[in-house]
Design an enzyme around this catalytic site. Structure first.
Site, PDB file in Angstrom:
ATOM      1  N   ARG A  22      -2.084  10.028  11.411  1.00  0.00           N
ATOM      2  CA  ARG A  22      -2.858   8.809  11.606  1.00  0.00           C
ATOM      3  C   ARG A  22      -4.100   9.123  12.439  1.00  0.00           C
ATOM      4  O   ARG A  22      -3.991   9.711  13.515  1.00  0.00           O
ATOM      5  CB  ARG A  22      -2.023   7.756  12.318  1.00  0.00           C
ATOM      6  N   ARG A  49      -2.920   8.974  17.089  1.00  0.00           N
ATOM      7  CA  ARG A  49      -2.300   7.754  17.626  1.00  0.00           C
ATOM      8  C   ARG A  49      -1.858   7.942  19.062  1.00  0.00           C
ATOM      9  O   ARG A  49      -1.594   6.989  19.758  1.00  0.00           O
ATOM     10  CB  ARG A  49      -1.149   7.304  16.729  1.00  0.00           C
ATOM     11  N   GLU A  55       0.848  -1.197   0.000  1.00  0.00           N
ATOM     12  CA  GLU A  55       0.000   0.000   0.000  1.00  0.00           C
ATOM     13  C   GLU A  55       0.876   1.236   0.000  1.00  0.00           C
ATOM     14  O   GLU A  55       1.993   1.199   0.527  1.00  0.00           O
ATOM     15  CB  GLU A  55      -0.887   0.035   1.257  1.00  0.00           C
ATOM     16  N   LYS A 101       2.389   4.411   1.391  1.00  0.00           N
ATOM     17  CA  LYS A 101       2.546   4.882   2.766  1.00  0.00           C
ATOM     18  C   LYS A 101       2.399   6.401   2.733  1.00  0.00           C
ATOM     19  O   LYS A 101       3.280   7.115   2.279  1.00  0.00           O
ATOM     20  CB  LYS A 101       3.918   4.499   3.315  1.00  0.00           C
TER      21      LYS A 101
HETATM   22  P1  AMP Z   1       6.115   5.176  10.748  1.00  0.00           P
HETATM   23  O1  AMP Z   1       5.374   6.390  11.172  1.00  0.00           O
HETATM   24  O2  AMP Z   1       7.293   5.471   9.921  1.00  0.00           O
HETATM   25  O3  AMP Z   1       6.341   4.237  11.890  1.00  0.00           O
HETATM   26  O4  AMP Z   1       5.122   4.387   9.766  1.00  0.00           O
HETATM   27  C1  AMP Z   1       3.874   3.909  10.158  1.00  0.00           C
HETATM   28  C2  AMP Z   1       2.821   4.958   9.920  1.00  0.00           C
HETATM   29  O5  AMP Z   1       2.546   5.133   8.546  1.00  0.00           O
HETATM   30  C3  AMP Z   1       1.468   4.563  10.472  1.00  0.00           C
HETATM   31  O6  AMP Z   1       1.404   4.832  11.847  1.00  0.00           O
HETATM   32  C4  AMP Z   1       0.520   5.429   9.675  1.00  0.00           C
HETATM   33  O7  AMP Z   1       0.361   6.676  10.326  1.00  0.00           O
HETATM   34  C5  AMP Z   1       1.260   5.686   8.387  1.00  0.00           C
HETATM   35  N1  AMP Z   1       0.640   5.092   7.185  1.00  0.00           N
HETATM   36  C6  AMP Z   1       0.533   5.719   6.004  1.00  0.00           C
HETATM   37  N2  AMP Z   1      -0.048   4.944   5.082  1.00  0.00           N
HETATM   38  C7  AMP Z   1      -0.341   3.770   5.691  1.00  0.00           C
HETATM   39  C8  AMP Z   1      -0.945   2.551   5.247  1.00  0.00           C
HETATM   40  N3  AMP Z   1      -1.351   2.387   3.987  1.00  0.00           N
HETATM   41  N4  AMP Z   1      -1.073   1.560   6.163  1.00  0.00           N
HETATM   42  C9  AMP Z   1      -0.641   1.713   7.417  1.00  0.00           C
HETATM   43  N5  AMP Z   1      -0.064   2.838   7.889  1.00  0.00           N
HETATM   44  C10 AMP Z   1       0.096   3.866   7.036  1.00  0.00           C
END
Ligand code: AMP
Length: 582
Positions: free
Chosen positions: A277, A293, A270, A272
């Site tokens: 969030r 979050r 998917e 990102k």
């Molecule tokens: P990170 O913030 O780098 O830990 O990456 C995870 C975060 O990516 C999640 O907490 C979401 O806020 C964000 N995110 C963006 N797109 C997606 C997606 N398709 N599925 C899950 N998380 C996503």
């Protein structure tokens, strides 16, 4: 339970820093308490009166407490202020004043835990002009009947400064010790302060309680559920829209190949998205709530999100997981997180904010649907439900763009496509993965181009010199390793003297509220402010507790949507260190 019994326990908890001893003291208290009191005690011991995610606030300032103490004890405001600057804490001031207050007729009225929390809760219902006196009355009523020790903790509770060192883990363990001491075969040695249990059973009960907590974010509720149904039914009852759950977290994969290894083939890739969030719930009364979050209620801050889910998601009840992405209302181009981060804390002009900085909601998961808990359903089924119940409308509400494949080349193309659109990278998700709240299990991973920035938490700061002496201008930042925070460097570049955000003024105001200790120019702060930090190189270094130091660190942006749960780990830093050597 009488309130004095509770505050005596607070005193004991304050005096020990030993985790096991705290767990034992708290578990003994819980054993003694009635059902109703258990709920109250668990909030009060955390310095709260409601669950963490509940936005209701007591809203009384230190100034008001000074006034109140003056009217209750007869001391002048000036004397109280003087004592306050000597003691540094108004709770202690209350203790001293009430103890000294000889002319007080000793009240025969005994405060109960229930009475205290009820009065404090009433404070949150009062708002606006003319309510100050009513607030004063409610607290004065408590203080006039309070013993010195009671007064100390009432004041601390009102001001939100009550800290007896009960973190989530201790509370969880204490609940297990209190309710399941026989099942886990608990043997606590009071002298040695050591304990012995049946490890297997202990782990099972601790896990169950933790999982229940991840779904409610409310230890009071968990304790009540155990009281009602024991451990077996803990899982069934817990999800309800409006009560946010801890979101699932994702591990990091090095690249597409690594992602396949972790989540399996085929898997769902998917986009990102680089936004905020948001967890969105709709309850059976049709009430929609939006949480970050960090479990902050931002329903008011995102009115368009509420409208979109109401209009485009066809289900009576649900809990959704999504990323709100900003876009430029003129060019319709997507914008990075930074452009919309200010919306999280915004309390006024909300409508114009949502017009200037609109978001598109990208839904990527669903945890609850039509009264049914979906946590244990495979991801592919959850996605199917999402596809069935949503009507997609670009720039309003869409599902995360997805590609299911086993093919590395296709996945890499998809990754590039995502980056070309300005997104952060891709997620790879196990098609059969369940939704595990609060955990970084391997059902999904994130893949980003090599990180040259880290999300770190500020643990210390330093007052500036010369004309900057009114500001905290340098910040020591830390990553985490298990339960510890380890320092990796000092940042002072990237901030401005003037402007709206990311100024020394803003940082100083924010950090001042969090100061734990102050010595000369150095302050230690509660680790709450997460910032994204850029750097030119990582070096090994004995200067910082992590063993690493960032060269030329600079502040990129603040991450008000993140907490210390989300910061980078020592392992992340080690990986980045190794990569740069290649
Ligand atoms: P990170 O913030 O780098 O830990 O990456 C995870 C975060 O990516 C999640 O907490 C979401 O806020 C964000 N995110 C963006 N797109 C997606 C997606 N398709 N599925 C899950 N998380 C996503």
């Amino acid at each position: 339970m009488e309130y004095i019994d509770l505050v005596e326990v607070f005193e004991k908890l304050e005096k020990t820093s030993k985790r096991l001893e705290k767990t034992y003291i708290l578990s003994e208290l819980l054993k003694k308490a009635t059902k109703e009191d258990i709920e109250y005690i668990i909030y009060l011991v955390q310095g709260r009166i409601f669950p963490q995610w509940d936005q209701r606030e007591i809203g009384m300032s230190s100034k008001l407490i000074v006034k109140l103490l003056s009217s209750v004890t007869g001391s002048s405001n000036e004397d109280i202020e003087r004592l306050w600057s000597k003691e540094g804490d108004l709770g202690n001031v209350a203790f001293i004043l009430i103890q000294k207050n000889k002319q007080r007729t000793l009240s025969s009225y005994k405060l109960t835990v229930k009475k205290v929390i009820e009065n404090l809760r009433k404070l949150t219902e009062l708002e606006g002009i003319g309510t100050v006196n009513k607030k004063i009355q409610l607290v004065a009523e408590l203080l006039t009947s309070a013993k010195p020790l009671e007064a100390k903790f009432i004041v601390k509770n009102v001001l939100g400064t009550l800290r007896v060192g009960i973190a989530g883990g201790i509370l969880r363990d204490a609940i297990v010790w209190a309710f399941f001491d026989k099942e886990i075969e608990l043997n606590y040695d009071k002298e040695q302060k050591t304990f012995d249990v049946n490890r297997e059973k202990y782990n099972y009960y601790v896990d169950s309680v933790q999982r229940a907590y991840d779904m409610t974010n409310d230890f009071s509720k968990v304790a009540l559920l155990i009281g009602k149904n024991g451990i077996k039914n803990l899982e069934k009852e817990k999800l309800s829209p409006g009560n946010p759950i801890n979101v699932m977290l994702y591990q990091k994969a090095e690249d597409i190949e690594d992602a396949f290894k972790i989540v399996g083939k085929p898997c769902a890739f998917e986009f990102k998205y680089d936004g905020i969030r948001l967890q969105i719930g709709k309850d059976s009364n049709g009430k929609i709530t939006v949480f970050t979050r960090r479990l902050e209620d931002v329903t008011k801050q995102f009115p368009e999100v509420v409208l979109y889910v109401d209009k485009y998601v066809n289900s009576k009840t649900f809990i959704l997981d999504s990323e709100a992405v900003g876009y430029n209302p003129k060019t319709k181009k997507y914008l990075p997180f930074q452009s919309i981060s200010q919306r999280i804390k915004r309390k006024y002009d909300i409508k114009s904010m949502s017009e200037k900085f609109p978001v598109e909601l990208n839904i990527f998961d669903i945890m609850y649907y039509n009264e049914e808990v979906l946590l244990n359903k495979p991801f592919k089924e959850r996605r199917k439900i999402l596809e069935k119940i949503t009507k997609q409308e670009k720039l309003k509400l869409v599902l995360a763009k997805q590609l299911i494949t086993s093919d590395k080349k296709e996945a890499e193309k998809f990754f590039k496509e995502s980056l070309a659109q300005g997104e952060e990278g891709v997620m790879a998700k196990n098609l059969d993965g369940i939704y595990r709240p609060g955990s970084r299990v391997g059902y999904g991973v994130k893949i980003k181009p090599t990180a040259d920035t880290f999300d770190l938490v500020i643990v210390k700061a330093e007052w500036g010199e010369g004309k900057r002496s009114k500001w905290l201008t340098s910040y020591t930042v830390a990553c985490k390793h298990n339960d510890n925070l380890l320092e990796v460097g000092k940042v002072s570049t990237g901030l401005k003297e003037k402007g709206d955000e990311l100024t020394f003024d803003y940082m100083t105001k924010t950090l001042k509220e969090l100061i734990k200790e102050e010595k000369g120019r150095n302050v230690v702060v509660k680790p709450e402010i997460v910032m994204e930090v850029g750097y030119s190189e990582i070096q090994k270094s004995p200067t910082y507790s992590s063993g690493y130091a960032l060269r030329f660190p600079r502040v990129i942006q603040l991450r008000p949507d993140r907490s210390i749960k989300d910061i980078y780990t020592l392992d992340d830093i080690k990986i980045a260190y190794k990569k740069q050597k290649k």
